[in-house]
Scaffold this motif. Sequence first.
Motif, PDB file in Angstrom:
ATOM      1  N   ALA A   1      12.861  28.325  73.792  1.00 24.02           N
ATOM      2  CA  ALA A   1      11.905  27.752  74.726  1.00 24.02           C
ATOM      3  C   ALA A   1      12.617  27.461  76.038  1.00 24.02           C
ATOM      4  O   ALA A   1      13.854  27.433  76.093  1.00 24.02           O
ATOM      5  N   PRO A   2      11.856  27.220  77.103  1.00 20.00           N
ATOM      6  CA  PRO A   2      12.499  26.837  78.365  1.00 20.00           C
ATOM      7  C   PRO A   2      13.150  25.461  78.314  1.00 20.00           C
ATOM      8  O   PRO A   2      14.066  25.173  79.081  1.00 20.00           O
ATOM      9  N   ALA A   3      12.673  24.583  77.417  1.00 20.59           N
ATOM     10  CA  ALA A   3      13.193  23.214  77.352  1.00 20.59           C
ATOM     11  C   ALA A   3      12.838  22.615  76.003  1.00 20.59           C
ATOM     12  O   ALA A   3      12.054  23.191  75.238  1.00 20.59           O
ATOM     13  N   SER A   4      13.412  21.465  75.708  1.00 27.47           N
ATOM     14  CA  SER A   4      13.016  20.727  74.509  1.00 27.47           C
ATOM     15  C   SER A   4      11.582  20.223  74.675  1.00 27.47           C
ATOM     16  O   SER A   4      11.086  20.047  75.792  1.00 27.47           O
ATOM     17  N   GLY A   5      10.919  19.984  73.541  1.00 30.94           N
ATOM     18  CA  GLY A   5       9.595  19.383  73.575  1.00 30.94           C
ATOM     19  C   GLY A   5       8.454  20.351  73.809  1.00 30.94           C
ATOM     20  O   GLY A   5       7.333  19.928  74.097  1.00 30.94           O
ATOM     21  N   THR A   6       8.710  21.653  73.674  1.00 32.98           N
ATOM     22  CA  THR A   6       7.655  22.637  73.917  1.00 32.98           C
ATOM     23  C   THR A   6       6.927  23.068  72.649  1.00 32.98           C
ATOM     24  O   THR A   6       5.975  23.834  72.703  1.00 32.98           O
ATOM     25  N   GLY A   7       7.406  22.601  71.490  1.00 39.20           N
ATOM     26  CA  GLY A   7       6.753  22.939  70.224  1.00 39.20           C
ATOM     27  C   GLY A   7       7.437  24.015  69.418  1.00 39.20           C
ATOM     28  O   GLY A   7       6.860  24.539  68.464  1.00 39.20           O
ATOM     29  N   LYS A   8       8.698  24.343  69.750  1.00 39.93           N
ATOM     30  CA  LYS A   8       9.337  25.449  69.036  1.00 39.93           C
ATOM     31  C   LYS A   8       9.616  25.131  67.575  1.00 39.93           C
ATOM     32  O   LYS A   8       9.618  26.040  66.736  1.00 39.93           O
ATOM     33  N   THR A   9       9.838  23.854  67.224  1.00 43.86           N
ATOM     34  CA  THR A   9      10.133  23.536  65.823  1.00 43.86           C
ATOM     35  C   THR A   9       8.913  23.768  64.941  1.00 43.86           C
ATOM     36  O   THR A   9       9.026  24.340  63.842  1.00 43.86           O
ATOM     37  N   THR A  10       7.727  23.356  65.389  1.00 42.55           N
ATOM     38  CA  THR A  10       6.538  23.598  64.584  1.00 42.55           C
ATOM     39  C   THR A  10       6.223  25.089  64.507  1.00 42.55           C
ATOM     40  O   THR A  10       5.792  25.592  63.473  1.00 42.55           O
ATOM     41  N   VAL A  11       6.458  25.821  65.604  1.00 39.22           N
ATOM     42  CA  VAL A  11       6.298  27.272  65.560  1.00 39.22           C
ATOM     43  C   VAL A  11       7.281  27.873  64.558  1.00 39.22           C
ATOM     44  O   VAL A  11       6.930  28.748  63.764  1.00 39.22           O
ATOM     45  N   MET A  12       8.511  27.407  64.597  1.00 41.08           N
ATOM     46  CA  MET A  12       9.540  27.897  63.676  1.00 41.08           C
ATOM     47  C   MET A  12       9.129  27.682  62.226  1.00 41.08           C
ATOM     48  O   MET A  12       9.179  28.605  61.398  1.00 41.08           O
ATOM     49  N   LEU A  13       8.691  26.478  61.895  1.00 44.61           N
ATOM     50  CA  LEU A  13       8.328  26.181  60.511  1.00 44.61           C
ATOM     51  C   LEU A  13       7.119  26.996  60.066  1.00 44.61           C
ATOM     52  O   LEU A  13       7.085  27.524  58.952  1.00 44.61           O
ATOM     53  N   GLY A  14       6.132  27.108  60.943  1.00 39.99           N
ATOM     54  CA  GLY A  14       4.960  27.905  60.603  1.00 39.99           C
ATOM     55  C   GLY A  14       5.303  29.365  60.407  1.00 39.99           C
ATOM     56  O   GLY A  14       4.801  30.025  59.485  1.00 39.99           O
ATOM     57  N   LEU A  15       6.196  29.890  61.258  1.00 42.78           N
ATOM     58  CA  LEU A  15       6.580  31.297  61.153  1.00 42.78           C
ATOM     59  C   LEU A  15       7.388  31.555  59.885  1.00 42.78           C
ATOM     60  O   LEU A  15       7.173  32.563  59.193  1.00 42.78           O
ATOM     61  N   LEU A  16       8.317  30.655  59.562  1.00 46.27           N
ATOM     62  CA  LEU A  16       9.093  30.819  58.329  1.00 46.27           C
ATOM     63  C   LEU A  16       8.178  30.925  57.122  1.00 46.27           C
ATOM     64  O   LEU A  16       8.325  31.822  56.276  1.00 46.27           O
ATOM     65  N   ARG A  17       7.207  30.018  57.035  1.00 43.08           N
ATOM     66  CA  ARG A  17       6.318  30.030  55.871  1.00 43.08           C
ATOM     67  C   ARG A  17       5.355  31.223  55.918  1.00 43.08           C
ATOM     68  O   ARG A  17       5.078  31.834  54.877  1.00 43.08           O
ATOM     69  N   ALA A  18       4.853  31.558  57.107  1.00 47.78           N
ATOM     70  CA  ALA A  18       3.933  32.692  57.210  1.00 47.78           C
ATOM     71  C   ALA A  18       4.617  33.988  56.785  1.00 47.78           C
ATOM     72  O   ALA A  18       4.023  34.812  56.061  1.00 47.78           O
ATOM     73  N   LEU A  19       5.860  34.200  57.208  1.00 52.62           N
ATOM     74  CA  LEU A  19       6.605  35.388  56.791  1.00 52.62           C
ATOM     75  C   LEU A  19       6.894  35.359  55.296  1.00 52.62           C
ATOM     76  O   LEU A  19       6.788  36.389  54.604  1.00 52.62           O
ATOM     77  N   ARG A  20       7.244  34.195  54.797  1.00 47.22           N
ATOM     78  CA  ARG A  20       7.496  34.063  53.358  1.00 47.22           C
ATOM     79  C   ARG A  20       6.233  34.377  52.562  1.00 47.22           C
ATOM     80  O   ARG A  20       6.292  35.021  51.507  1.00 47.22           O
ATOM     81  N   ASP A  21       5.086  33.947  53.079  1.00 47.60           N
ATOM     82  CA  ASP A  21       3.824  34.182  52.382  1.00 47.60           C
ATOM     83  C   ASP A  21       3.453  35.667  52.317  1.00 47.60           C
ATOM     84  O   ASP A  21       2.623  36.064  51.488  1.00 47.60           O
ATOM     85  N   THR A  22       4.049  36.491  53.185  1.00 51.74           N
ATOM     86  CA  THR A  22       3.806  37.932  53.113  1.00 51.74           C
ATOM     87  C   THR A  22       4.693  38.603  52.071  1.00 51.74           C
ATOM     88  O   THR A  22       4.618  39.827  51.896  1.00 51.74           O
ATOM     89  N   GLY A  23       5.556  37.830  51.432  1.00 54.09           N
ATOM     90  CA  GLY A  23       6.430  38.374  50.397  1.00 54.09           C
ATOM     91  C   GLY A  23       7.842  38.648  50.849  1.00 54.09           C
ATOM     92  O   GLY A  23       8.659  39.158  50.063  1.00 54.09           O
ATOM     93  N   LEU A  24       8.174  38.314  52.087  1.00 55.56           N
ATOM     94  CA  LEU A  24       9.515  38.554  52.592  1.00 55.56           C
ATOM     95  C   LEU A  24      10.473  37.429  52.189  1.00 55.56           C
ATOM     96  O   LEU A  24      10.072  36.269  52.086  1.00 55.56           O
ATOM     97  N   ALA A  25      11.737  37.791  51.984  1.00 61.84           N
ATOM     98  CA  ALA A  25      12.804  36.794  51.843  1.00 61.84           C
ATOM     99  C   ALA A  25      13.296  36.468  53.246  1.00 61.84           C
ATOM    100  O   ALA A  25      13.817  37.346  53.947  1.00 61.84           O
TER     101      ALA A  25
END
Length: 437
Positions: A11-35
Amino acid sequence: MAMTEGLLISAPASGTGKTTVMLGLLRALRDTGLAVQPFKSGPDYIDPAFHTAASGRASYNIDTWAMDDTLLGAVAARAAGADICVAEGSMGLYDGVATRGQAGFGTSAETAALMGWPVVLVIDVGGQAQSAAATALGFARYRPDLPFAGVILNRVASPRHERLTRMGMEAAGITVLGALPRRGDLKLPERHLGLIQAVEHPDLEAAIASYAAFLTENVDINALRQAARGGAALPAHPLPQPPAQRIALARDAAFSFTYPHLLEGWRAAGAEILPFSPLADEAPDKDADLVWLPGGYPELHAGRIAAAETFLTGLRSHAETRPVHGECGGYMALGTGLIDKDGTRHAMAGLLGLVTSYEKRKFNLGYRRAVLDHGMPGFAVGAALRGHEFHYSSIIDQPDAALAQVFDADGNPAAQSGSWRGNVTGTFFHLITGEAS
Protein backbone atom coordinates in the motif's frame (compact mmCIF):
# COMPACT_ATOMS: atom_id res chain seq x y z
CA MET A 1 14.75 -24.39 -8.95
CA ALA A 2 12.69 -21.18 -8.97
CA MET A 3 11.12 -19.56 -5.95
CA THR A 4 7.47 -20.53 -5.52
CA GLU A 5 5.39 -17.98 -7.40
CA GLY A 6 3.64 -15.37 -5.36
CA LEU A 7 2.43 -11.83 -4.80
CA LEU A 8 3.21 -9.08 -2.31
CA ILE A 9 0.27 -7.10 -0.94
CA SER A 10 1.35 -3.55 -0.18
CA ALA A 11 0.00 0.00 0.00
CA PRO A 12 1.10 3.63 -0.22
CA ALA A 13 0.95 3.92 3.59
CA SER A 14 -0.19 2.20 6.76
CA GLY A 15 -3.91 2.22 7.52
CA THR A 16 -5.15 1.59 3.98
CA GLY A 17 -6.67 -1.84 4.70
CA LYS A 18 -3.96 -4.14 3.39
CA THR A 19 -4.13 -6.52 6.38
CA THR A 20 -7.83 -7.27 5.90
CA VAL A 21 -7.24 -7.66 2.16
CA MET A 22 -4.35 -10.01 2.95
CA LEU A 23 -6.42 -12.18 5.28
CA GLY A 24 -9.36 -12.32 2.90
CA LEU A 25 -7.09 -13.22 -0.02
CA LEU A 26 -5.28 -15.96 1.92
CA ARG A 27 -8.57 -17.62 2.81
CA ALA A 28 -10.15 -17.07 -0.61
CA LEU A 29 -7.18 -18.74 -2.33
CA ARG A 30 -7.20 -21.54 0.21
CA ASP A 31 -10.91 -22.06 -0.42
CA THR A 32 -10.14 -22.73 -4.10
CA GLY A 33 -8.04 -25.71 -3.01
CA LEU A 34 -4.61 -24.10 -3.19
CA ALA A 35 -1.88 -24.54 -0.58
CA VAL A 36 -1.09 -20.92 0.29
CA GLN A 37 2.14 -19.92 2.02
CA PRO A 38 1.97 -16.56 3.84
CA PHE A 39 4.90 -14.29 4.65
CA LYS A 40 5.30 -10.91 6.34
CA SER A 41 7.80 -8.41 4.98
CA GLY A 42 9.60 -6.74 7.85
CA PRO A 43 9.78 -7.29 11.61
CA ASP A 44 6.08 -7.31 12.59
CA TYR A 45 5.33 -9.66 15.54
CA ILE A 46 1.53 -9.75 15.33
CA ASP A 47 0.44 -10.20 11.70
CA PRO A 48 1.93 -13.70 11.15
CA ALA A 49 -0.49 -15.30 13.64
CA PHE A 50 -3.42 -13.81 11.70
CA HIS A 51 -1.92 -15.13 8.46
CA THR A 52 -1.64 -18.61 9.93
CA ALA A 53 -5.28 -18.56 11.00
CA ALA A 54 -6.36 -17.53 7.49
CA SER A 55 -4.13 -19.86 5.47
CA GLY A 56 -3.62 -22.92 7.65
CA ARG A 57 0.16 -22.65 7.21
CA ALA A 58 2.70 -21.01 9.52
CA SER A 59 3.64 -17.50 8.37
CA TYR A 60 7.25 -16.27 8.45
CA ASN A 61 8.95 -12.88 8.42
CA ILE A 62 11.19 -11.94 5.50
CA ASP A 63 13.45 -9.13 6.65
CA THR A 64 16.01 -7.74 4.23
CA TRP A 65 17.60 -5.50 6.88
CA ALA A 66 18.10 -8.11 9.58
CA MET A 67 18.60 -11.29 7.54
CA ASP A 68 21.52 -12.19 5.33
CA ASP A 69 21.05 -14.17 2.11
CA THR A 70 21.52 -17.51 3.85
CA LEU A 71 18.74 -16.86 6.36
CA LEU A 72 16.50 -15.31 3.71
CA GLY A 73 16.94 -18.48 1.68
CA ALA A 74 16.12 -20.65 4.67
CA VAL A 75 12.95 -18.67 5.40
CA ALA A 76 11.89 -18.63 1.74
CA ALA A 77 12.29 -22.41 1.67
CA ARG A 78 9.32 -22.65 4.07
CA ALA A 79 7.21 -22.31 0.90
CA ALA A 80 8.11 -25.86 -0.17
CA GLY A 81 4.94 -27.69 -1.11
CA ALA A 82 2.86 -24.54 -1.49
CA ASP A 83 1.07 -23.60 -4.71
CA ILE A 84 1.38 -19.87 -4.17
CA CYS A 85 3.01 -17.41 -1.75
CA VAL A 86 1.27 -14.27 -0.54
CA ALA A 87 3.34 -11.76 1.43
CA GLU A 88 2.07 -8.74 3.32
CA GLY A 89 4.15 -5.60 3.21
CA SER A 90 4.81 -3.25 6.10
CA MET A 91 4.16 0.50 6.17
CA GLY A 92 4.25 1.95 2.65
CA LEU A 93 5.79 0.00 -0.23
CA TYR A 94 8.99 2.07 -0.31
CA ASP A 95 9.30 2.89 3.39
CA GLY A 96 12.46 1.48 4.96
CA VAL A 97 15.62 2.35 6.82
CA ALA A 98 18.04 4.69 5.04
CA THR A 99 21.31 2.77 5.37
CA ARG A 100 23.91 1.36 2.94
CA GLY A 101 23.42 4.60 1.03
CA GLN A 102 20.04 3.36 -0.21
CA ALA A 103 16.79 5.15 0.54
CA GLY A 104 14.90 1.87 0.15
CA PHE A 105 16.91 -0.54 2.30
CA GLY A 106 14.68 -2.84 4.34
CA THR A 107 11.51 -2.07 2.36
CA SER A 108 8.63 -4.19 1.17
CA ALA A 109 9.70 -3.30 -2.38
CA GLU A 110 13.08 -4.87 -1.69
CA THR A 111 11.36 -8.06 -0.53
CA ALA A 112 9.21 -8.18 -3.66
CA ALA A 113 12.21 -7.65 -5.95
CA LEU A 114 14.32 -10.24 -4.12
CA MET A 115 11.63 -12.91 -4.33
CA GLY A 116 10.36 -11.95 -7.79
CA TRP A 117 6.81 -11.42 -6.49
CA PRO A 118 4.71 -8.78 -8.30
CA VAL A 119 3.22 -6.05 -6.12
CA VAL A 120 -0.52 -5.64 -5.60
CA LEU A 121 -1.09 -2.12 -4.30
CA VAL A 122 -4.09 -1.56 -2.03
CA ILE A 123 -5.19 2.06 -2.46
CA ASP A 124 -7.66 3.84 -0.21
CA VAL A 125 -9.58 5.90 -2.80
CA GLY A 126 -11.75 7.73 -0.29
CA GLY A 127 -11.98 11.40 -1.15
CA GLN A 128 -10.61 11.03 -4.68
CA ALA A 129 -11.38 9.32 -7.97
CA GLN A 130 -9.22 9.73 -11.10
CA SER A 131 -6.47 11.27 -8.94
CA ALA A 132 -5.84 7.86 -7.39
CA ALA A 133 -4.31 6.84 -10.72
CA ALA A 134 -1.52 9.37 -10.24
CA THR A 135 -0.63 7.70 -6.95
CA ALA A 136 -0.68 4.24 -8.53
CA LEU A 137 1.38 5.39 -11.50
CA GLY A 138 3.99 6.91 -9.23
CA PHE A 139 4.32 3.70 -7.25
CA ALA A 140 4.51 1.60 -10.41
CA ARG A 141 7.26 3.75 -11.96
CA TYR A 142 9.24 4.76 -8.87
CA ARG A 143 11.29 1.58 -9.15
CA PRO A 144 11.18 0.39 -12.79
CA ASP A 145 12.70 -3.03 -12.04
CA LEU A 146 9.94 -3.90 -9.57
CA PRO A 147 7.24 -6.23 -10.93
CA PHE A 148 3.84 -4.55 -10.56
CA ALA A 149 0.63 -6.59 -10.89
CA GLY A 150 -1.95 -3.85 -10.37
CA VAL A 151 -4.16 -2.27 -7.75
CA ILE A 152 -7.10 -3.09 -5.51
CA LEU A 153 -9.29 -0.07 -4.89
CA ASN A 154 -10.41 0.08 -1.27
CA ARG A 155 -13.24 2.00 0.42
CA VAL A 156 -15.11 2.75 -2.79
CA ALA A 157 -18.14 4.92 -2.00
CA SER A 158 -20.50 4.11 -4.90
CA PRO A 159 -20.71 2.58 -8.39
CA ARG A 160 -20.12 6.04 -9.88
CA HIS A 161 -17.04 6.50 -7.67
CA GLU A 162 -15.72 3.13 -8.85
CA ARG A 163 -16.37 3.97 -12.52
CA LEU A 164 -14.52 7.28 -12.32
CA THR A 165 -11.60 5.76 -10.44
CA ARG A 166 -11.31 2.92 -12.95
CA MET A 167 -11.31 5.47 -15.79
CA GLY A 168 -8.26 7.12 -14.27
CA MET A 169 -6.47 3.80 -13.84
CA GLU A 170 -7.24 2.78 -17.41
CA ALA A 171 -5.86 6.07 -18.73
CA ALA A 172 -2.66 5.50 -16.72
CA GLY A 173 -2.32 1.90 -17.91
CA ILE A 174 -2.80 0.45 -14.41
CA THR A 175 -4.59 -2.89 -14.02
CA VAL A 176 -7.47 -2.85 -11.55
CA LEU A 177 -7.73 -6.25 -9.88
CA GLY A 178 -10.72 -5.40 -7.71
CA ALA A 179 -12.78 -2.69 -6.06
CA LEU A 180 -13.92 -3.01 -2.45
CA PRO A 181 -17.00 -1.07 -1.34
CA ARG A 182 -16.67 0.87 1.89
CA ARG A 183 -17.59 -1.30 4.89
CA GLY A 184 -17.14 -0.30 8.52
CA ASP A 185 -16.95 -3.86 9.83
CA LEU A 186 -13.71 -4.71 8.02
CA LYS A 187 -11.42 -3.01 10.51
CA LEU A 188 -9.54 -5.32 12.87
CA PRO A 189 -9.45 -4.34 16.58
CA GLU A 190 -6.32 -2.44 17.62
CA ARG A 191 -4.41 -1.35 20.70
CA HIS A 192 -1.17 0.56 21.33
CA LEU A 193 1.16 -1.81 19.42
CA GLY A 194 -1.25 -2.11 16.48
CA LEU A 195 -3.60 -5.04 16.06
CA ILE A 196 -4.71 -7.08 19.02
CA GLN A 197 -3.23 -10.57 19.02
CA ALA A 198 -4.95 -13.24 16.95
CA VAL A 199 -5.64 -15.33 20.06
CA GLU A 200 -7.53 -12.39 21.60
CA HIS A 201 -9.89 -11.74 18.68
CA PRO A 202 -13.45 -12.44 19.85
CA ASP A 203 -14.40 -14.35 16.66
CA LEU A 204 -11.43 -14.54 14.33
CA GLU A 205 -12.67 -17.41 12.18
CA ALA A 206 -15.96 -15.65 11.39
CA ALA A 207 -14.08 -12.42 10.61
CA ILE A 208 -11.69 -14.15 8.21
CA ALA A 209 -14.55 -15.99 6.48
CA SER A 210 -16.30 -12.65 6.04
CA TYR A 211 -13.19 -11.04 4.57
CA ALA A 212 -12.79 -13.97 2.15
CA ALA A 213 -16.39 -13.73 0.97
CA PHE A 214 -16.00 -9.98 0.50
CA LEU A 215 -12.78 -10.42 -1.49
CA THR A 216 -14.26 -13.18 -3.64
CA GLU A 217 -17.24 -11.00 -4.49
CA ASN A 218 -15.29 -7.85 -5.33
CA VAL A 219 -11.83 -8.95 -6.52
CA ASP A 220 -10.84 -11.03 -9.54
CA ILE A 221 -9.23 -13.90 -7.61
CA ASN A 222 -8.33 -15.72 -10.83
CA ALA A 223 -6.57 -12.65 -12.23
CA LEU A 224 -4.62 -12.34 -8.98
CA ARG A 225 -3.65 -15.98 -9.20
CA GLN A 226 -2.50 -15.55 -12.78
CA ALA A 227 -0.44 -12.47 -11.88
CA ALA A 228 1.72 -14.42 -9.43
CA ARG A 229 5.36 -14.90 -10.40
CA GLY A 230 8.55 -16.11 -8.73
CA GLY A 231 12.22 -15.36 -9.10
CA ALA A 232 15.33 -17.46 -8.70
CA ALA A 233 15.49 -19.46 -5.48
CA LEU A 234 17.93 -18.27 -2.84
CA PRO A 235 20.45 -20.78 -1.46
CA ALA A 236 18.78 -22.78 1.30
CA HIS A 237 20.65 -23.01 4.60
CA PRO A 238 19.65 -24.15 8.09
CA LEU A 239 17.55 -21.83 10.21
CA PRO A 240 19.07 -20.37 13.43
CA GLN A 241 20.37 -22.91 15.92
CA PRO A 242 18.77 -23.33 19.37
CA PRO A 243 20.31 -21.71 22.46
CA ALA A 244 19.71 -24.87 24.52
CA GLN A 245 18.41 -28.43 24.19
CA ARG A 246 15.33 -28.15 26.42
CA ILE A 247 13.77 -24.68 26.28
CA ALA A 248 10.89 -23.70 28.58
CA LEU A 249 9.04 -21.06 26.54
CA ALA A 250 6.43 -18.78 28.12
CA ARG A 251 3.42 -18.84 25.81
CA ASP A 252 0.14 -17.04 26.52
CA ALA A 253 -1.60 -13.69 25.98
CA ALA A 254 1.09 -11.87 28.01
CA PHE A 255 4.12 -13.54 26.35
CA SER A 256 3.67 -14.39 22.69
CA PHE A 257 6.07 -12.46 20.44
CA THR A 258 8.71 -14.88 19.19
CA TYR A 259 9.70 -14.92 15.53
CA PRO A 260 8.38 -18.12 13.87
CA HIS A 261 11.64 -18.82 12.02
CA LEU A 262 13.50 -19.02 15.35
CA LEU A 263 11.15 -21.61 16.83
CA GLU A 264 11.20 -23.56 13.55
CA GLY A 265 15.01 -23.55 13.58
CA TRP A 266 15.18 -24.64 17.21
CA ARG A 267 12.84 -27.56 16.59
CA ALA A 268 14.55 -28.54 13.32
CA ALA A 269 17.87 -28.79 15.17
CA GLY A 270 16.34 -31.16 17.71
CA ALA A 271 15.62 -28.80 20.59
CA GLU A 272 12.59 -29.53 22.75
CA ILE A 273 10.23 -26.57 23.22
CA LEU A 274 8.36 -26.80 26.53
CA PRO A 275 5.52 -24.23 26.57
CA PHE A 276 4.11 -22.96 29.84
CA SER A 277 1.72 -20.17 30.82
CA PRO A 278 2.64 -17.62 33.49
CA LEU A 279 -0.93 -16.30 33.36
CA ALA A 280 -2.19 -19.77 34.28
CA ASP A 281 0.40 -19.75 37.11
CA GLU A 282 2.41 -22.56 35.57
CA ALA A 283 6.07 -22.98 36.47
CA PRO A 284 8.65 -23.63 33.76
CA ASP A 285 9.57 -27.29 33.35
CA LYS A 286 11.96 -28.15 36.19
CA ASP A 287 14.19 -30.11 33.80
CA ALA A 288 14.56 -27.29 31.26
CA ASP A 289 18.04 -26.08 30.36
CA LEU A 290 16.80 -22.55 29.62
CA VAL A 291 13.74 -20.42 30.36
CA TRP A 292 12.85 -17.95 27.60
CA LEU A 293 10.28 -15.21 28.23
CA PRO A 294 9.20 -13.59 24.94
CA GLY A 295 7.71 -10.15 24.51
CA GLY A 296 4.00 -9.51 24.58
CA TYR A 297 1.64 -7.52 26.77
CA PRO A 298 2.65 -8.03 30.42
CA GLU A 299 1.44 -4.51 31.19
CA LEU A 300 -2.15 -5.66 30.55
CA HIS A 301 -1.78 -8.59 32.95
CA ALA A 302 0.67 -7.23 35.53
CA GLY A 303 -1.57 -7.99 38.51
CA ARG A 304 -1.99 -11.63 37.48
CA ILE A 305 1.74 -12.03 36.86
CA ALA A 306 2.56 -10.52 40.26
CA ALA A 307 0.14 -12.97 41.93
CA ALA A 308 1.38 -16.05 40.03
CA GLU A 309 3.38 -17.56 42.88
CA THR A 310 3.93 -20.96 41.27
CA PHE A 311 5.33 -19.32 38.15
CA LEU A 312 7.53 -16.86 40.05
CA THR A 313 8.86 -19.44 42.48
CA GLY A 314 9.72 -21.83 39.66
CA LEU A 315 11.37 -19.08 37.64
CA ARG A 316 13.51 -17.94 40.57
CA SER A 317 14.50 -21.51 41.37
CA HIS A 318 15.58 -22.12 37.78
CA ALA A 319 17.63 -18.90 37.74
CA GLU A 320 19.73 -20.07 40.67
CA THR A 321 21.57 -22.61 38.50
CA ARG A 322 20.50 -22.19 34.85
CA PRO A 323 19.98 -19.34 32.37
CA VAL A 324 16.86 -17.24 31.98
CA HIS A 325 16.38 -14.76 29.15
CA GLY A 326 13.63 -12.20 28.55
CA GLU A 327 12.79 -10.05 25.53
CA CYS A 328 10.88 -6.77 25.82
CA GLY A 329 7.79 -7.74 27.87
CA GLY A 330 9.64 -10.80 29.14
CA TYR A 331 12.54 -8.57 30.14
CA MET A 332 10.16 -6.32 32.07
CA ALA A 333 8.68 -9.33 33.88
CA LEU A 334 12.18 -10.31 35.03
CA GLY A 335 12.62 -6.93 36.68
CA THR A 336 11.75 -5.66 40.14
CA GLY A 337 8.61 -3.75 39.24
CA LEU A 338 6.24 -2.80 36.44
CA ILE A 339 4.09 0.33 36.73
CA ASP A 340 0.88 0.10 34.71
CA LYS A 341 -0.87 2.94 32.86
CA ASP A 342 -2.86 3.84 35.98
CA GLY A 343 0.30 4.31 38.04
CA THR A 344 -0.05 1.09 40.05
CA ARG A 345 3.26 -0.66 40.70
CA HIS A 346 3.27 -4.45 40.45
CA ALA A 347 6.10 -6.58 41.82
CA MET A 348 7.72 -8.73 39.14
CA ALA A 349 10.21 -11.59 39.44
CA GLY A 350 13.00 -9.47 40.93
CA LEU A 351 15.72 -11.36 39.06
CA LEU A 352 16.90 -8.05 37.59
CA GLY A 353 16.74 -4.57 39.12
CA LEU A 354 14.81 -3.17 36.14
CA VAL A 355 11.75 -1.03 36.88
CA THR A 356 9.59 0.02 33.94
CA SER A 357 6.53 2.23 33.60
CA TYR A 358 3.59 2.54 31.22
CA GLU A 359 2.33 5.56 33.15
CA LYS A 360 5.23 7.49 31.65
CA ARG A 361 4.85 6.33 28.06
CA LYS A 362 7.78 6.58 25.69
CA PHE A 363 7.62 5.35 22.11
CA ASN A 364 10.54 3.05 21.23
CA LEU A 365 10.57 1.69 17.69
CA GLY A 366 13.18 0.46 15.25
CA TYR A 367 15.74 -2.09 14.20
CA ARG A 368 18.56 -2.84 16.61
CA ARG A 369 22.08 -4.19 16.19
CA ALA A 370 23.66 -5.33 19.44
CA VAL A 371 27.24 -6.33 20.22
CA LEU A 372 27.29 -8.35 23.44
CA ASP A 373 29.42 -7.20 26.37
CA HIS A 374 28.24 -10.29 28.26
CA GLY A 375 27.12 -13.64 26.93
CA MET A 376 23.45 -14.61 26.65
CA PRO A 377 21.84 -17.95 25.77
CA GLY A 378 23.15 -19.08 22.39
CA PHE A 379 25.67 -16.24 21.99
CA ALA A 380 29.09 -15.47 23.44
CA VAL A 381 30.70 -12.16 24.39
CA GLY A 382 31.37 -10.12 21.26
CA ALA A 383 28.62 -11.71 19.18
CA ALA A 384 26.61 -9.31 17.02
CA LEU A 385 22.83 -9.73 16.99
CA ARG A 386 20.06 -8.19 14.93
CA GLY A 387 16.57 -7.55 16.22
CA HIS A 388 13.68 -5.13 16.48
CA GLU A 389 12.33 -3.00 19.32
CA PHE A 390 8.73 -1.79 19.67
CA HIS A 391 7.22 -0.73 22.99
CA TYR A 392 5.85 2.23 24.93
CA SER A 393 7.49 1.64 28.30
CA SER A 394 9.91 3.94 30.09
CA ILE A 395 12.82 2.79 32.23
CA ILE A 396 12.56 4.10 35.78
CA ASP A 397 15.57 2.20 37.12
CA GLN A 398 18.15 -0.16 35.60
CA PRO A 399 20.91 -0.79 38.14
CA ASP A 400 22.39 -3.95 36.61
CA ALA A 401 25.32 -4.24 34.22
CA ALA A 402 24.66 -3.50 30.54
CA LEU A 403 24.28 -6.59 28.37
CA ALA A 404 25.32 -5.07 25.06
CA GLN A 405 26.24 -2.02 23.05
CA VAL A 406 23.07 -1.41 21.04
CA PHE A 407 22.70 0.64 17.84
CA ASP A 408 19.83 1.62 15.56
CA ALA A 409 19.63 0.76 11.86
CA ASP A 410 21.89 3.69 10.95
CA GLY A 411 24.54 2.79 13.53
CA ASN A 412 23.59 5.43 16.07
CA PRO A 413 23.77 4.38 19.75
CA ALA A 414 20.40 3.29 21.16
CA ALA A 415 19.47 3.89 24.79
CA GLN A 416 18.21 0.43 25.75
CA SER A 417 21.33 -1.68 26.36
CA GLY A 418 19.65 -4.63 28.05
CA SER A 419 21.11 -5.93 31.31
CA TRP A 420 22.29 -9.02 33.17
CA ARG A 421 22.67 -10.36 36.65
CA GLY A 422 23.91 -13.84 37.49
CA ASN A 423 22.24 -16.32 35.12
CA VAL A 424 19.63 -13.82 33.97
CA THR A 425 19.78 -11.68 30.81
CA GLY A 426 17.28 -9.41 29.12
CA THR A 427 16.89 -7.12 26.11
CA PHE A 428 14.26 -4.71 24.89
CA PHE A 429 14.79 -5.88 21.31
CA HIS A 430 13.29 -9.08 19.94
CA LEU A 431 16.00 -11.30 18.48
CA ILE A 432 15.79 -11.98 14.74
CA THR A 433 19.21 -13.53 14.17
CA GLY A 434 22.88 -13.46 15.04
CA GLU A 435 25.29 -12.15 12.45
CA ALA A 436 27.61 -14.64 10.78
CA SER A 437 31.11 -14.37 12.21
